[in-house]
Design an enzyme around this catalytic site. Sequence first.
Site, PDB file in Angstrom:
ATOM      1  N   ASP A 235       1.877  33.659  -5.488  1.00 26.48           N
ATOM      2  CA  ASP A 235       1.265  33.146  -4.306  1.00 26.48           C
ATOM      3  C   ASP A 235       0.958  31.655  -4.428  1.00 26.48           C
ATOM      4  O   ASP A 235       0.167  30.957  -4.648  1.00 26.48           O
ATOM      5  CB  ASP A 235       1.563  33.722  -2.955  1.00 26.48           C
ATOM      6  N   GLU A 289       5.900  31.472  -6.878  1.00 24.77           N
ATOM      7  CA  GLU A 289       6.120  30.635  -6.016  1.00 24.77           C
ATOM      8  C   GLU A 289       5.786  29.040  -5.895  1.00 24.77           C
ATOM      9  O   GLU A 289       4.571  28.623  -5.222  1.00 24.77           O
ATOM     10  CB  GLU A 289       5.813  31.383  -4.719  1.00 24.77           C
TER      11      GLU A 289
HETATM   12  C1  BGC Z   1       3.591  33.021   1.523  1.00 23.45           C
HETATM   13  C2  BGC Z   1       2.871  33.336   2.975  1.00 23.45           C
HETATM   14  C3  BGC Z   1       1.467  32.661   3.177  1.00 23.45           C
HETATM   15  C4  BGC Z   1       1.255  31.874   2.458  1.00 23.45           C
HETATM   16  C5  BGC Z   1      -0.469  31.884   2.523  1.00 23.45           C
HETATM   17  C6  BGC Z   1       2.996  32.044   1.152  1.00 23.45           C
HETATM   18  O1  BGC Z   1       3.898  31.406   0.286  1.00 23.45           O
HETATM   19  O2  BGC Z   1       4.863  33.633   1.084  1.00 23.45           O
HETATM   20  O3  BGC Z   1       3.719  34.359   3.184  1.00 23.45           O
HETATM   21  O4  BGC Z   1       1.437  32.831   4.615  1.00 23.45           O
HETATM   22  O5  BGC Z   1       2.018  31.706   0.528  1.00 23.45           O
HETATM   23  O6  BGC Z   1      -0.753  32.908   1.418  1.00 23.45           O
END
Ligand code: BGC
Length: 574
Positions: A235, A289
């Site tokens: 993430d 991500e």
């Molecule tokens: C997730 C979100 C989240 C954020 C903070 C993102 O990239 O996909 O859903 O709110 O990270 O963790």
Amino acid sequence: MLWRGGHPVATAPKGTSVTERMGGNDSADQEGWWRNAAIYQIYVRSFADANGDGTGDLEGVRSRLAYLKALGVDAIWYTPWYLSPLADGGYDVADYRAIDPQFGDLGSAERLIAEANELGIRTIIDVVPNHVSNEHEWFQAALAAEPGSPERARFIFHPGKGENGNEIPTNWVSDFQGTTWTRTTNPDGTAGEWYLHLFTPEQPDLNWRNPEVIQEHLDILKFWFDRGAAGIRIDSAALPVKDPTFPEVPADLSTQPHPYVARPELHNIYRGWRMLADSYDPPRVLVGEVWLPDLDEFAKFLRPDEMHTAFNFDFMSRPWDAAQMRTSITHTLNAHEPIGAPATWVLSNHDITRPVTRYGRRDSSFSFLAKRFNTPTDLRLGTRRARAAAMITAALPGVLYVYQGDELGLPEYEDLPQDTIQDPMYFRSMKLAPGRDGCRVPLPWTVENAGNFGFSPATTEVKSWLPQPAGWSEFAVEAQEQDQDSTLNLYRHIIAERKELPDLAHGELTWLDNPQWPEHRVLAFRRGQRFASITNCADQPIALPAGATVRRASDAQPDPTMVAPDTTVWIDLA
Ligand code: BGC
């Protein structure tokens, strides 16, 4: 995640060509399953509720594994399922080694991973390195400890500026809007240090310059790899390391580094994760991500000793426009080609407006800042385009992601009663933006509305954690399974054909142009020798290439020699 700038603008990387290399390199991981997998994203809270409390759970997923098998997916990525106060839907983790009791327990997670594996479906779990929950024992210990203590050194505590430290240490703006610092209170009631949170105050940022933080994450990865997880989704992967001098964000980021986005120190951290992943048999997989506007920076995370793949959000952010989609595909493939990493294709996820709703808007591009209540959409048009877009992404070389419910053609639930919204993005926008709950509504499984359209057991009286719109029978899995032309059946066919057709699985991509087609309004490419995908974004039908045979169309074609507007066809070339 780096959302503030709206949708990222891809910049073409230097000196590369427009071909995608699949299997052209003889290193062992060129054969990896993750290179052209179809991966299904499960938002556990909203997938299936087995115990009737209105919230999805792991037993609910287990009971629906046959559905995922029939869909043909190779792996499931679960959004966080760990113990969490759910201040940000689970992206505020209180304990990585425990499952939230609303979702199940460790035993249910282990059973789910094992049973899915038996069906040939791998498990990818979500790891959130940038922050934890404010209820995590480390953060509770940090609050109870003195400034300068080892407990505080796991986080980013900082004295305030100005007289009495009353001013925030930096003016960094949260991706969720508002400030990124919250002040603590000392045991004697006086105001204390500030702590950093790039997201909500309930998500304190960790200090990645602290070896204890690094070691803890290696242990967490090991914990889950040992339990059979095939990989992790990382993430907000470009955010964890901060400039220790805490400067302001410079006005010109083309000449000066960002204080917390894509810091060079991150790469060694992920190299350590990769070494751990590679020490397993079979090797585990890292999916980042990485939301960066600069594709050269993006590609650095995909070097052979770092992550295997990263989400490509550029395509998803583009409007329904053949020229823009082609630019995005070209830039994406060019960025991946020199490092030999596969591209990923993503139409949405739990943060993004559903494609059916997005593609029906006048401006069909996506950006968080543009999200507002009461933005008109034409759902019939959006549905046509979303089906056509599904066929584009399924025909591209690389990894396909499907977010739960997109295979049912669910629209965004835009009329969600505002008193049911839980997403912090809604609150932090001062309730101006609807936030992300409209794409997180529990799935409809049955035509009858008993038990929330079969999301919960029919016997339950409990309402689902987010309400479902009244008319969702037509989208129910049960209804779509009976209908050969349903979006669900379209997805089942295209996921199967991606695997079965050698050209589609391995063929090189080459653009197709045709002087008869309206310029810049058609997105057409060949894969391998004979397979081609043609999408008509013009408002008039276009002619098929001579001698072509249509093997599949995203919607019925009134004239078999033409491609109707807002349609994708897959053809065999003569
Ligand atoms: C997730 C979100 C989240 C954020 C903070 C993102 O990239 O996909 O859903 O709110 O990270 O963790």
